[in-house]
Motif scaffolding. Structure first.
Motif, PDB file in Angstrom:
ATOM      1  N   UNK A   9       0.950  -1.729  -0.429  1.00 40.82           N
ATOM      2  CA  UNK A   9       0.239   0.195   0.046  1.00 40.82           C
ATOM      3  C   UNK A   9       0.949   1.237  -0.031  1.00 40.82           C
ATOM      4  N   UNK A  10       2.099   0.869   0.723  1.00 36.75           N
ATOM      5  CA  UNK A  10       3.465   2.691   0.365  1.00 36.75           C
ATOM      6  C   UNK A  10       2.841   2.719  -1.554  1.00 36.75           C
ATOM      7  N   UNK A  11       3.333   1.487  -2.336  1.00 33.82           N
ATOM      8  CA  UNK A  11       3.716   1.900  -3.701  1.00 33.82           C
ATOM      9  C   UNK A  11       2.551   3.039  -4.074  1.00 33.82           C
ATOM     10  N   UNK A  12       2.656   3.340  -5.568  1.00 34.89           N
ATOM     11  CA  UNK A  12       1.954   3.685  -6.794  1.00 34.89           C
ATOM     12  C   UNK A  12       0.353   3.573  -6.801  1.00 34.89           C
ATOM     13  N   UNK A  13       0.456   2.612  -6.807  1.00 33.42           N
ATOM     14  CA  UNK A  13      -1.397   2.021  -7.186  1.00 33.42           C
ATOM     15  C   UNK A  13      -2.031   1.859  -5.769  1.00 33.42           C
ATOM     16  N   UNK A  14      -1.205   1.440  -4.855  1.00 35.28           N
ATOM     17  CA  UNK A  14      -1.674   0.273  -3.892  1.00 35.28           C
ATOM     18  C   UNK A  14      -2.333   2.064  -2.772  1.00 35.28           C
ATOM     19  N   UNK A  15      -0.874   2.782  -2.811  1.00 34.81           N
ATOM     20  CA  UNK A  15      -0.859   5.018  -1.539  1.00 34.81           C
ATOM     21  C   UNK A  15      -2.364   5.309  -2.576  1.00 34.81           C
ATOM     22  N   UNK A  16      -2.616   5.362  -3.996  1.00 37.20           N
ATOM     23  CA  UNK A  16      -4.004   6.183  -4.555  1.00 37.20           C
ATOM     24  C   UNK A  16      -5.008   5.012  -3.796  1.00 37.20           C
TER      25      UNK A  16
END
Ligand code: NAD
Ligand code: TDX
Length: 327
Positions: A9-16
């Motif tokens: 969840x700290x990556x690009x899609x996960x955080x968005x």
């Protein structure tokens, strides 16, 4: 309160996705389980970090002790697995970590979850695997689309590891009845994408008045979706999808890499020829395009963003947040 555990969840899609989800579903506890590799950045989540129903756990999806501990502590009703090594070029120069994270990591999540959830809870539980259009391989012509029944013919170590993960997910449904769902999405764009990917590269180079590197002859076609539309589709699949099912998630908006570079140069008011042809990617896939009829008909999925407006918003976001491209 129901509990959603998000891996990666700290990556690009996960955080968005987490920001979108927490804004729309306030009666959930959201747990972000992430190893914080080079691609993970907790700054992406500063808007939700202080909320009492958001929790961060630094953990590796390959580590069964850590993952089991998170399962016991938070007892999730839903799990969405974004955690992966995601960059094709890195998979060509360093494939082993892709097998480790994408295959073994997914297998570990499946095995731990299968042991943790009891069978009589399955009707209330869901595990969603975030997959990709790249598992189908490459379309060699300008027409035709991949359906969920298309063969898996991945060409890069990245896409092969994602295809292998999909097969492991399928096997846990067939063998144990684990309530799993797979979504396969096209190329995402939007804020907080790591700078190695094509769109942030184009923006970063253009802002510095440097030429955009174009692999090969630039005719390769990608289908582009705004990350918020992808997030909405994931929620629909999670809450309305059928266990054991696969859903393609595409926007229908295809452009080749030269066209994409020119759209970005136009938005930034830079010369249209400000790019340079560089060596092609090994095994460079020609075209990806998805038939998303199942998601439209069965999940009520549709896109809110048109590429032109979504790209304008995205480019302006990176222009305003240039530090993000450099850190
Ligand atoms: P990303 O590289 O930006 O983020 C990956 C995240 O996973 C990072 O936060 C990283 O720290 C974390 N991670 C990596 N290894 C881990 C491990 N062993 N344990 C726990 N966390 C780990 O990736 P992304 O672009 O946001 O992609 C997310 C998912 O969506 C991936 O599964 C990818 O295959 C899939 N996908 C991406 C796209 C796209 O266009 N970016 C399109 C379709 C599907
Ligand atoms: O500098 C570049 N020049 C260039 O021409 C870069 C970084 C890329 N490219 C080309 C290669 C591709 O044809 O642009 C296209 C897009 O490249 P990437 O951003 O690396 O994405 P892609 O390889 O298409 O894969 C992406 O979409 C599917 C994600 O990285 C994957 O995680 C996802 O599964």
């Amino acid at each position: 309160m129901k509990v959603l555990l998000v891996t990666g969840g700290a990556g690009f899609i996960g955080s968005n996705f987490i920001k979108y989800f927490m804004n729309s579903y306030r009666d959930f506890v959201v747990v972000n389980y992430d190893k914080l590799t080079y691609a993970g950045n907790l700054e992406n989540l500063k808007d939700v970090a202080e909320l009492p129903n958001y929790h961060f756990v630094k953990g590796d999806i390959c580590d069964s002790i850590q993952f089991n501990k998170a399962l016991r502590e938070y007892d999730p009703d839903y799990i969405v697995n974004f955690a992966a090594e995601s960059h094709v070029d890195r998979s060509i120069s360093d494939p082993l970590i892709f097998g480790q994270t994408n295959l073994i990591g997914t297998l570990n999540i499946l095995e731990c979850t299968h042991n943790f959830w009891s069978r009589d809870e399955y009707a209330q539980k869901r595990l969603l695997q975030i997959s990709t259009d790249e598992v189908y391989g490459s379309l060699e012509n300008a027409d035709g689309f991949f359906t969920e029944a298309s063969d898996l013919l991945p060409n890069s170590p990245y896409s092969a590891s994602k295809a292998g993960a999909d097969l492991l997910v399928r096997s846990f449904y067939k063998t144990y009845g684990l309530p799993v769902i797979i979504t396969r999405c096209c190329n995402n764009y939007g804020p907080n994408q790591y700078r190695e990917k094509f769109i942030p590269t184009c923006i970063s180079k253009a802002l510095k008045n440097e030429p955009i590197p174009i692999y090969g002859n630039g005719s390769n076609i990608r289908e582009w979706i705004h990350v918020t539309d992808h997030s909405e589709a994931i929620v629909k699949a999670l809450f309305s999808g059928k266990p054991g099912e696969i859903y393609n998630i595409g926007s229908g908006e295809e452009v080749n890499n030269i066209e994409m570079a020119r759209m970005i140069l136009t938005i930034l008011g830079k010369p249209q020829d400000s790019f340079i042809y560089v060596s092609d990617r090994l095994g460079h896939d020609n075209r990806y395009a998805l038939d998303s009829t199942r998601a439209k008909n069965e999940l009520g999925f549709s896109c809110s963003y048109k590429l032109k407006e979504g790209l304008l918003e995205t480019v302006l976001w990176y222009k305003k947040n240039q530090f993000w491209l450099e850190t």
